[in-house]
Write a protein that holds these residues in place. Sequence first.
Motif, PDB file in Angstrom:
ATOM      1  N   ASP A   1     -24.295 -30.888  30.402  1.00 42.64           N
ATOM      2  CA  ASP A   1     -23.950 -29.740  31.239  1.00 42.64           C
ATOM      3  C   ASP A   1     -23.623 -28.512  30.387  1.00 42.64           C
ATOM      4  OD1 ASP A   1     -24.325 -31.246  33.482  1.00 42.64           O
ATOM      5  OD2 ASP A   1     -22.210 -31.799  33.703  1.00 42.64           O
ATOM      6  N   ILE A   2     -22.900 -28.697  29.273  1.00 44.97           N
ATOM      7  CA  ILE A   2     -22.570 -27.576  28.379  1.00 44.97           C
ATOM      8  C   ILE A   2     -23.832 -26.946  27.830  1.00 44.97           C
ATOM      9  CG2 ILE A   2     -21.467 -26.985  26.193  1.00 44.97           C
ATOM     10  CD1 ILE A   2     -19.377 -29.170  26.832  1.00 44.97           C
ATOM     11  N   LEU A   3     -24.767 -27.789  27.453  1.00 46.71           N
ATOM     12  CA  LEU A   3     -26.032 -27.263  26.919  1.00 46.71           C
ATOM     13  C   LEU A   3     -26.773 -26.451  27.969  1.00 46.71           C
ATOM     14  CD1 LEU A   3     -27.340 -30.338  24.863  1.00 46.71           C
ATOM     15  CD2 LEU A   3     -26.440 -28.165  23.966  1.00 46.71           C
ATOM     16  N   LEU A   4     -26.721 -26.886  29.188  1.00 44.93           N
ATOM     17  CA  LEU A   4     -27.414 -26.148  30.250  1.00 44.93           C
ATOM     18  C   LEU A   4     -26.750 -24.810  30.511  1.00 44.93           C
ATOM     19  CD1 LEU A   4     -28.150 -29.044  32.792  1.00 44.93           C
ATOM     20  CD2 LEU A   4     -29.784 -27.824  31.353  1.00 44.93           C
ATOM     21  N   GLN A   5     -25.393 -24.734  30.480  1.00 43.08           N
ATOM     22  CA  GLN A   5     -24.697 -23.459  30.697  1.00 43.08           C
ATOM     23  C   GLN A   5     -24.982 -22.490  29.579  1.00 43.08           C
ATOM     24  OE1 GLN A   5     -20.557 -24.452  31.181  1.00 43.08           O
ATOM     25  NE2 GLN A   5     -20.909 -25.533  33.166  1.00 43.08           N
ATOM     26  N   ASP A   6     -24.986 -22.922  28.351  1.00 44.16           N
ATOM     27  CA  ASP A   6     -25.306 -22.049  27.221  1.00 44.16           C
ATOM     28  C   ASP A   6     -26.718 -21.515  27.349  1.00 44.16           C
ATOM     29  OD1 ASP A   6     -22.789 -22.568  26.317  1.00 44.16           O
ATOM     30  OD2 ASP A   6     -23.424 -24.108  24.845  1.00 44.16           O
ATOM     31  N   THR A   7     -27.553 -22.296  27.850  1.00 44.55           N
ATOM     32  CA  THR A   7     -28.950 -21.853  27.952  1.00 44.55           C
ATOM     33  C   THR A   7     -29.093 -20.758  28.982  1.00 44.55           C
ATOM     34  OG1 THR A   7     -29.677 -24.092  27.392  1.00 44.55           O
ATOM     35  CG2 THR A   7     -31.309 -22.631  28.380  1.00 44.55           C
ATOM     36  N   THR A   8     -28.332 -20.774  30.083  1.00 44.41           N
ATOM     37  CA  THR A   8     -28.436 -19.753  31.129  1.00 44.41           C
ATOM     38  C   THR A   8     -27.842 -18.431  30.691  1.00 44.41           C
ATOM     39  OG1 THR A   8     -26.374 -20.568  32.074  1.00 44.41           O
ATOM     40  CG2 THR A   8     -28.417 -21.435  32.988  1.00 44.41           C
ATOM     41  N   LYS A   9     -26.847 -18.410  29.762  1.00 42.90           N
ATOM     42  CA  LYS A   9     -26.248 -17.164  29.293  1.00 42.90           C
ATOM     43  C   LYS A   9     -27.128 -16.433  28.320  1.00 42.90           C
ATOM     44  CE  LYS A   9     -21.480 -18.776  29.905  1.00 42.90           C
ATOM     45  NZ  LYS A   9     -20.181 -19.064  29.217  1.00 42.90           N
ATOM     46  N   GLU A  10     -27.932 -17.065  27.612  1.00 45.99           N
ATOM     47  CA  GLU A  10     -28.793 -16.415  26.628  1.00 45.99           C
ATOM     48  C   GLU A  10     -29.823 -15.564  27.338  1.00 45.99           C
ATOM     49  OE1 GLU A  10     -30.454 -19.379  24.198  1.00 45.99           O
ATOM     50  OE2 GLU A  10     -28.567 -19.957  23.233  1.00 45.99           O
ATOM     51  N   PRO A  11     -30.106 -14.299  26.796  1.00 46.13           N
ATOM     52  CA  PRO A  11     -31.142 -13.450  27.428  1.00 46.13           C
ATOM     53  C   PRO A  11     -32.506 -14.128  27.307  1.00 46.13           C
ATOM     54  CG  PRO A  11     -30.502 -12.563  25.303  1.00 46.13           C
ATOM     55  CD  PRO A  11     -29.545 -13.682  25.595  1.00 46.13           C
ATOM     56  N   LEU A  12     -33.205 -13.872  28.342  1.00 47.29           N
ATOM     57  CA  LEU A  12     -34.550 -14.464  28.358  1.00 47.29           C
ATOM     58  C   LEU A  12     -35.462 -13.635  27.493  1.00 47.29           C
ATOM     59  CD1 LEU A  12     -34.872 -15.298  32.142  1.00 47.29           C
ATOM     60  CD2 LEU A  12     -34.294 -16.834  30.238  1.00 47.29           C
ATOM     61  N   ASP A  13     -36.147 -14.229  26.663  1.00 45.83           N
ATOM     62  CA  ASP A  13     -37.087 -13.560  25.769  1.00 45.83           C
ATOM     63  C   ASP A  13     -38.423 -13.479  26.480  1.00 45.83           C
ATOM     64  OD1 ASP A  13     -38.333 -12.398  23.697  1.00 45.83           O
ATOM     65  OD2 ASP A  13     -38.407 -14.201  22.409  1.00 45.83           O
ATOM     66  N   LEU A  14     -38.518 -12.380  27.312  1.00 47.53           N
ATOM     67  CA  LEU A  14     -39.741 -12.247  28.095  1.00 47.53           C
ATOM     68  C   LEU A  14     -40.762 -11.465  27.310  1.00 47.53           C
ATOM     69  CD1 LEU A  14     -38.157 -11.399  31.564  1.00 47.53           C
ATOM     70  CD2 LEU A  14     -38.991 -13.601  30.719  1.00 47.53           C
ATOM     71  N   PRO A  15     -41.993 -11.684  27.529  1.00 49.18           N
ATOM     72  CA  PRO A  15     -43.030 -10.933  26.800  1.00 49.18           C
ATOM     73  C   PRO A  15     -43.131  -9.514  27.327  1.00 49.18           C
ATOM     74  CG  PRO A  15     -44.024 -12.446  28.379  1.00 49.18           C
ATOM     75  CD  PRO A  15     -42.546 -12.734  28.371  1.00 49.18           C
ATOM     76  N   ASP A  16     -43.635  -8.565  26.496  1.00 49.89           N
ATOM     77  CA  ASP A  16     -43.820  -7.165  26.867  1.00 49.89           C
ATOM     78  C   ASP A  16     -44.811  -7.047  28.002  1.00 49.89           C
ATOM     79  OD1 ASP A  16     -42.066  -6.527  24.902  1.00 49.89           O
ATOM     80  OD2 ASP A  16     -43.666  -6.204  23.392  1.00 49.89           O
ATOM     81  N   ASN A  17     -44.636  -5.874  28.749  1.00 51.07           N
ATOM     82  CA  ASN A  17     -45.560  -5.602  29.848  1.00 51.07           C
ATOM     83  C   ASN A  17     -46.949  -5.410  29.282  1.00 51.07           C
ATOM     84  OD1 ASN A  17     -46.413  -5.082  32.410  1.00 51.07           O
ATOM     85  ND2 ASN A  17     -46.009  -2.864  32.264  1.00 51.07           N
ATOM     86  N   PRO A  18     -47.884  -6.150  29.755  1.00 48.89           N
ATOM     87  CA  PRO A  18     -49.237  -6.020  29.167  1.00 48.89           C
ATOM     88  C   PRO A  18     -49.782  -4.637  29.411  1.00 48.89           C
ATOM     89  CG  PRO A  18     -49.307  -7.342  31.162  1.00 48.89           C
ATOM     90  CD  PRO A  18     -47.850  -7.115  30.840  1.00 48.89           C
ATOM     91  N   GLN A  19     -50.487  -4.108  28.445  1.00 50.31           N
ATOM     92  CA  GLN A  19     -51.080  -2.786  28.515  1.00 50.31           C
ATOM     93  C   GLN A  19     -52.319  -2.780  29.381  1.00 50.31           C
ATOM     94  OE1 GLN A  19     -49.582  -0.086  27.284  1.00 50.31           O
ATOM     95  NE2 GLN A  19     -47.910  -1.429  26.615  1.00 50.31           N
ATOM     96  N   GLU A  20     -52.861  -3.903  29.563  1.00 51.54           N
ATOM     97  CA  GLU A  20     -54.076  -3.978  30.369  1.00 51.54           C
ATOM     98  C   GLU A  20     -53.788  -4.758  31.634  1.00 51.54           C
ATOM     99  OE1 GLU A  20     -57.208  -5.611  28.147  1.00 51.54           O
ATOM    100  OE2 GLU A  20     -57.241  -4.040  26.636  1.00 51.54           O
ATOM    101  N   THR A  21     -54.382  -4.279  32.693  1.00 53.30           N
ATOM    102  CA  THR A  21     -54.209  -4.941  33.974  1.00 53.30           C
ATOM    103  C   THR A  21     -55.356  -5.903  34.215  1.00 53.30           C
ATOM    104  OG1 THR A  21     -53.120  -2.992  34.819  1.00 53.30           O
ATOM    105  CG2 THR A  21     -53.943  -4.588  36.459  1.00 53.30           C
TER     106      THR A  21
END
Length: 464
Positions: free
Chosen positions: A385-405
């Motif tokens: 459970d501790i590991l799961l809570q730590d994981t939710t607090k960390e910012p999500l490393d999302l990829p950049d908005n793609p330049q191409e649609t």
Amino acid sequence: MWSPEREAEAPAGGDPAGLLPPEWEEDEERLSFLFSAFKRSREVNSTDWDSKMGFWAPLVLSHSRRQGVVRLRLRDLQEAFQRKGSVPLGLATVLQDLLRRGELQRESDFMASVDSSWISWGVGVFLLKPLKWTLSNMLGDNKVPAEEVLVALELLKEKAEEVYRLYQNSPLSSHPVVALSELSTLCAGSCLDERTFYLVLLQLQKEKRVTVLEQNGEKIVKFARGPHAKVSPVNDVDVGVYQLMQSEQLLSRKVESLSQEAERYKEEARRACRAGKKQLALRSLKAKQRTEKRIEALHAKLDTVQGILDRIYASQTDQMVFNAYQAGVGALKLSMKDVTVEKAESLVDQIQELCDTQDEVSQTLAGGVTNGLDFDSEELEKELDILLQDTTKEPLDLPDNPQETFHTNSVPTPRISDAELEAELEKLSLSEGGCVQCLGPSCIPTLTSSNAHTGSFTDATGEG
């Protein structure tokens, strides 16, 4: 190639020469050798002896089978195998050899081997051997006289089997006892003459499949119940059933005769009426009525006899079923001789115990080896459970908005220029009743580099 089997399959009758081996007409030298007499002893030339015997012995038997006969005579064979005025000189030796091997037997000897006392009433059916034949046998002369009758034992067995099947497939088989005269009529097409018929009965009697008894001057034959069963002696029940069957046949014939008589009286009455003879017509009608009353009385008797016979046949069937049940019970007792309820319960308990032991062994093996390390499942869950809570607090490393649609359809999106967008905006402003003069620099949309190719825009305040 010729063989005795092929010759036996040929139809009976006709010229025998057309059914004999090929060399019969083609190889004169071979036929001259075969028609010559045997040497005095086989030791003189065993090859020639065996060659002749191997030709004539099968041919004699196959020819007799094709003709449908079981009784052979030397004279008949000589006439059958005559060729260009010549007769085989070694046929007597062939018959002697077949006698020695037991494939043939003298008719008188065959009769002596079976109880044929019932044939004594048929005087002249079987002739006694002439005195000279008896003397020749006593003196050791084994020559076969031309008129002596010999029986082909294998052919006789085949004929007996044929007659037995013929009886089994006929209406006469409804009861094992049948009149000898009726059986003779049934077998007329299978047995060429009366002597053959009696020999067949003797063979069946030898095989214990029939027994013959004289009852009130009439011969009756009793058959075995099944093809592999032995016939039982004729008893009072068999005689009683036979008498009932004879009474049924007598009544049936009488009813048929009276029916024809009644029909005749009716025809006479009709003719008398047409001729105007009223009294004669009345007498004919009275006779017809009397005949019909007799027919009714005979029908009542016939129904009674048939009812008794039906009950007898039903009781015989019941007896057969009872015997089958009895045999089945005996077999079942024998098969369950060592089987008891206690043994069955003990066996089931042993099976259950073994199944429980197997389950325990499987559970033990499934637990595996822990190497002495004990883990607390509650502590492990808290740490998870501790590991799961730590994981939710960390910012999500999302990829950049793609330049191409990326478009899901295959049709490309058209590019729109800035001038086209400004003209479209003016049209919208005019259609909504807005004032064009109030449009200042802040109202002019500004295209960003990021959305220029998509057709989207933002105003000076940053809002869309």
